[in-house]
Design an enzyme around this catalytic site. Structure first.
Site, PDB file in Angstrom:
ATOM      1  N   ASP A 334       0.837  -1.192   0.000  1.00 12.26           N
ATOM      2  CA  ASP A 334       0.000   0.000   0.000  1.00 12.26           C
ATOM      3  C   ASP A 334       0.882   1.256   0.000  1.00 12.26           C
ATOM      4  O   ASP A 334       1.967   1.248   0.575  1.00 12.26           O
ATOM      5  CB  ASP A 334      -0.857  -0.038   1.269  1.00 12.26           C
ATOM      6  CG  ASP A 334      -1.930   1.025   1.271  1.00 12.26           C
ATOM      7  OD1 ASP A 334      -2.727   1.055   0.319  1.00 12.26           O
ATOM      8  OD2 ASP A 334      -1.985   1.827   2.228  1.00 12.26           O
ATOM      9  N   GLU A 363       1.794   0.106  -4.685  1.00  8.84           N
ATOM     10  CA  GLU A 363       0.714   1.019  -5.057  1.00  8.84           C
ATOM     11  C   GLU A 363       1.361   2.375  -5.299  1.00  8.84           C
ATOM     12  O   GLU A 363       1.873   3.005  -4.375  1.00  8.84           O
ATOM     13  CB  GLU A 363      -0.336   1.146  -3.959  1.00  8.84           C
ATOM     14  CG  GLU A 363      -1.490   2.038  -4.411  1.00  8.84           C
ATOM     15  CD  GLU A 363      -2.279   2.660  -3.274  1.00  8.84           C
ATOM     16  OE1 GLU A 363      -3.441   3.055  -3.512  1.00  8.84           O
ATOM     17  OE2 GLU A 363      -1.772   2.782  -2.149  1.00  8.84           O
TER      18      GLU A 363
END
Ligand code: CA
Length: 615
Positions: A334, A363
């Site tokens: 993330d 990400e």
């Protein structure tokens, strides 16, 4: 006289504090990681030990091949960090870590070194031969209604709220693995399943309160292992979603941080500027950079300070623990650019040292290819930085897809985005998608036009990159912002649902049409080597018709996407003769239509042809 008095007081104080120490409670609550493995490349291991006044103890270990290098106390008396060397020749087994107190009391932790598993019999990487299926575990299927609300977590189930917990869990995913496999995807990516013990809005999983524990509302660590084992038995793979940038405000360490700098702390609440480009901007101001990297993601998502080496090591080891414990095939990190980018690069490098082919996708929510390429380079950037990632989330292509296939959109946008691929180290591993848990449902963004939806799917499943679908896209789930609305429950995932979207008869004709379409491409794609490893050659779109080829020395597939409202009865292929050279016929793989000649084809408005060429 005065000096003598002072000395006396000091002596009394020392005596008192020593007495006090001896009578202090000492307890042992946690040792993390709770076990480790033999045969690891990295021979150094850091143990985080937590317990009341544990820092006042002296740990000892008697085990051949295991040495305590150092023991460090930070600001809180309730933590100890033990740095071990584990020789490569060490044997598997269990040893005691003895924590000796001044009063002679001993606390003991049985530490196990397990044999490292042989990963040769499972898939070792993820590449363009794979297609990911992203699941929001709370919203997919409720396999165990008994764990919807659990005693050890604060937020109780409330399916009537789009921001509440709905009860989906790991067992629900296990129950529907056949459905997922039949669709034709190869790889699961779950939004984080680790404990999020937040008082509210915890279902999404990004506010982790225990990095080593499955949220009890999703199941147990053993349930996750079972899910991964089942995936591997079916020839499928598992990607774990990990988060290093922040934790949840309900994390167990929040009331007793090892040190103040465990978090990035501000005088008053300060939010990140969420401006990814500052992490690569050569002209960045320190204040902008600090705000980006040290600002909090939200009031309930404290920002972890990875510049604290004990925390950085803790998280890196946590990542490796999950890979080995659950036999993961990949990690999706993330908010990759948000924490200290050098520590993140070191994290990737450390994993690659243990597992050289391990798949890690960051990400990287960048809207421009130039900014995204900073995180996807084989060589260092001009500032010397290299992320070491082998995959990035291709947001520039995502934005181009939405722009191209929306009403009156122009497919030239996709063509010109792919033309910028020169800027990447390797674009063939970019994760490509037409939606995820942060975006409006693609069917909704394309005005619920199933023809355009099909074009978006035909495109991402045949262009370069590793495609990723979002659960329910295949049955045309709808929804736009706010987030809870685009993460709706999969119909049929709950026992009392009015219909069952997992079964053909529970779906509408249109939903079956969409799913059949996707499944046809996905299942063909599994053996289409030219899509997995082939080159891409595309021709400039004319009149909103885009033609491209995926080819190897032996295989060639032509894709024609007519993104216009005009049907062309005789679409001439002369312009592509050079690429068609040697091929005389072809079979369209969605409809299984054979074309005996490749002179011209009928190209229906808003439709795609995927033609496997034949000699
Ligand atoms: Ca449940």
């Amino acid at each position: 006289m005065n000096t003598l008095f002072r000395t006396l007081i000091t002596c009394l104080l020392i005596l008192f504090s020593t007495q006090f120490l001896c009578s202090q409670n000492v307890s042992l609550k946690k040792v993390e990681p709770s076990n480790w493995w033999i045969g690891m490349e990295n021979t150094v291991l850091q143990l985080l030990v937590y317990g009341e006044n544990i820092s006042n103890t002296k740990p000892t270990i008697q085990y051949e091949g295991v040495t305590i290098n150092s023991v460090t106390k930070l600001e809180s008396a309730n933590y100890l960090f033990i740095n071990l060397t584990i020789d490569k020749a060490v044997k598997k087994g269990v040893f005691d870590i003895i924590f000796n107190t001044d009063s002679g009391k001993k606390l003991v932790y049985n530490y196990e070194l397990k044999p490292k598993k042989n990963r040769n019999n499972i898939n070792q990487t993820i590449d363009a031969s794979d297609v990911m299926y992203l699941i929001t575990p709370d919203r997919f299927a409720n396999g165990n209604p008994k764990n919807d609300t659990t005693e050890d977590t604060l937020e109780k189930a409330n399916r009537s709220s789009q921001d509440g917990r709905h009860g989906g869990d790991l067992q629900g995913i296990i129950n529907h693995l056949d459905y997922i496999q039949e669709l034709g995807v190869t790889t699961l990516w779950l939004n984080p399943f680790l404990e999020n013990n937040q008082p509210k809005y915890s279902y999404h999983g990004y506010g982790i309160s225990d990095f080593y524990k499955t949220d009890s509302r999703f199941g147990t660590n053993t349930d996750f292992i079972n899910l991964v084992d089942l995936c591997h038995q079916k020839g499928m793979k598992m990607i774990m979603d990990q988060v290093f940038n922040h934790c949840g405000s309900g994390h167990w360490w929040m009331n007793d941080l090892p040190s103040k700098d465990w978090l990035n702390q501000w005088e008053t609440f300060t939010r990140s500027n969420f401006t990814n480009i500052v992490a690569s901007d050569p002209h960045v101001s320190k204040s902008d950079y600090d705000l980006f990297t040290r600002g909090w993601f939200d009031t309930n998502l404290p920002d972890l300070n990875l510049e604290n080496p004990f925390l950085a090591t803790y998280l890196i080891q946590n990542s490796i623990w999950w890979i080995e414990y659950a036999q993961l095939d990949g990690i999706r990190m993330d908010t990759y650019p948000y924490p200290d980018k050098y520590v993140m690069a070191q994290w990737v490098k450390t994993i690659k040292t243990e597992y050289p082919n391990f798949y890690i996708v960051g990400e990287t929510w960048e809207s421009k290819a130039s900014s995204l390429s900073y995180w996807n380079k084989k060589e260092a950037n001009n500032d010397g930085y290299i992320s070491n990632l082998n995959s990035v989330s291709d947001y520039p292509l995502y934005y181009a897809i939405v722009s191209a296939f929306k009403k009156d959109g122009d497919i030239f946008k996709i063509y010109e985005t792919l033309a910028e691929d020169f800027i990447y180290g390797d674009a063939s591993n970019n994760k490509i998608f037409a939606g995820n848990h942060d975006q409006g449902r693609i069917y909704t963004l394309l005005n619920e036009d199933i023809a355009k939806f099909k074009l978006s799917m035909a495109f991402i499943l045949t262009t370069r990159g590793i495609p990723q679908l979002y659960y329910g896209d295949e049955i045309l789930l709808k929804g736009d912002k706010p987030d809870g609305n685009l993460r709706k429950d999969f119909p049929g995932g709950w026992a009392l649902d009015k219909r069952n979207g997992f079964a053909q008869k529970g779906r509408t004709a249109q939903e079956n049409d969409a799913r059949t379409y996707l499944s046809a491409i996905l299942n063909w794609r599994k053996t289409a080597i030219e899509i997995h490893k082939g080159k891409l050659m595309h021709y400039q779109p004319i009149n909103n018709i885009y033609v491209y080829f995926r080819y190897t020395d032996t295989e060639n597939t032509m894709i024609i996407i007519n993104n216009s409202d005009a049907t062309i009865n005789e679409f001439g292929l002369e312009r592509f003769q050079k690429t068609l050279d040697g091929y005389t016929s072809g079979t369209e793989i969605i409809t299984n239509t054979h074309f005996a000649s490749l002179k011209s084809l009928k190209v229906i408005a808003n439709s795609a042809l995927i033609i496997k060429l034949e000699k």
